[in-house]
Design an enzyme around this catalytic site. Sequence first.
Site, mmCIF file in Angstrom:
data_model
loop_
_atom_site.group_PDB
_atom_site.id
_atom_site.type_symbol
_atom_site.label_atom_id
_atom_site.label_comp_id
_atom_site.label_asym_id
_atom_site.label_seq_id
_atom_site.Cartn_x
_atom_site.Cartn_y
_atom_site.Cartn_z
ATOM 1 N N TYR A 1 0.798 -1.236 0.000
ATOM 2 C CA TYR A 1 0.000 0.000 0.000
ATOM 3 C C TYR A 1 0.833 1.290 0.000
ATOM 4 O O TYR A 1 0.263 2.375 -0.136
ATOM 5 C CB TYR A 1 -0.953 -0.008 1.199
ATOM 6 N N HIS B 1 -9.291 1.253 -5.392
ATOM 7 C CA HIS B 1 -8.366 0.436 -4.606
ATOM 8 C C HIS B 1 -6.957 0.951 -4.832
ATOM 9 O O HIS B 1 -6.596 1.302 -5.957
ATOM 10 C CB HIS B 1 -8.449 -1.037 -5.012
HETATM 11 C C1 DQA Z 1 -7.861 -2.497 -0.937
HETATM 12 C C2 DQA Z 1 -7.797 -3.916 -1.488
HETATM 13 C C3 DQA Z 1 -8.589 -4.869 -0.617
HETATM 14 O O1 DQA Z 1 -8.537 -6.201 -1.135
HETATM 15 C C4 DQA Z 1 -8.025 -4.897 0.794
HETATM 16 O O2 DQA Z 1 -8.809 -5.732 1.629
HETATM 17 C C5 DQA Z 1 -7.876 -3.538 1.369
HETATM 18 C C6 DQA Z 1 -7.434 -2.433 0.516
HETATM 19 C C7 DQA Z 1 -6.945 -1.514 -1.717
HETATM 20 O O3 DQA Z 1 -7.145 -0.317 -1.562
HETATM 21 O O4 DQA Z 1 -6.041 -1.949 -2.441
HETATM 22 O O5 DQA Z 1 -8.036 -3.344 2.569
HETATM 23 O O6 DQA Z 1 -9.188 -2.026 -1.062
#
Ligand code: DQA
Length: 148
Positions: free
Chosen positions: A22, A100
């Site tokens: 992330y 995402h």
């Molecule tokens: C997410 C992707 C999801 O699969 C994960 O559970 C998240 C973050 C993303 O921003 O990449 O918590 O939504």
Amino acid sequence: MKILLINGPNLDLLGTREKAVYGPTTLPEIEARAQEKAKALGIELFTFQSNHEGELIEKIHAARSLGIHGILINPAGYTHTSVAIRDALLGVGIPFIEIHISNVAAREPFRQKNLFSDIAVGTISGLGPYGYILGIEALHALLGTETR
Ligand code: DQA
């Protein structure tokens, strides 16, 4: 134009959470950049994060009385499980973009189940925090003619 930015569970941990996936940017930083972009476009931006499904649903319901024109939502883990949040978005009938940070399509099989993409205006995935800026620009461009 009024836009609501919603972030789901564990996104409050951004900046310290699984940085390889992330990145280093925190949620307050993402929200501040989104506010800057919104201001430049003349958008009133409301932001909300919660780790609780019911609170996310309540905020989606409240979007109607707030006069929200479009929602940008990262449902996080609920992307793959929450019929209830999906139903809330359908229930209020406010157009939304799903976002995402990571490229969900390139991740584990359990993340390939998605309860939002088929009812979203569109989905942004894998572009990191920049996706939030694109999401605001897209809502502005796509909803602009309706609210002007
Ligand atoms: C997410 C992707 C999801 O699969 C994960 O559970 C998240 C973050 C993303 O921003 O990449 O918590 O939504």
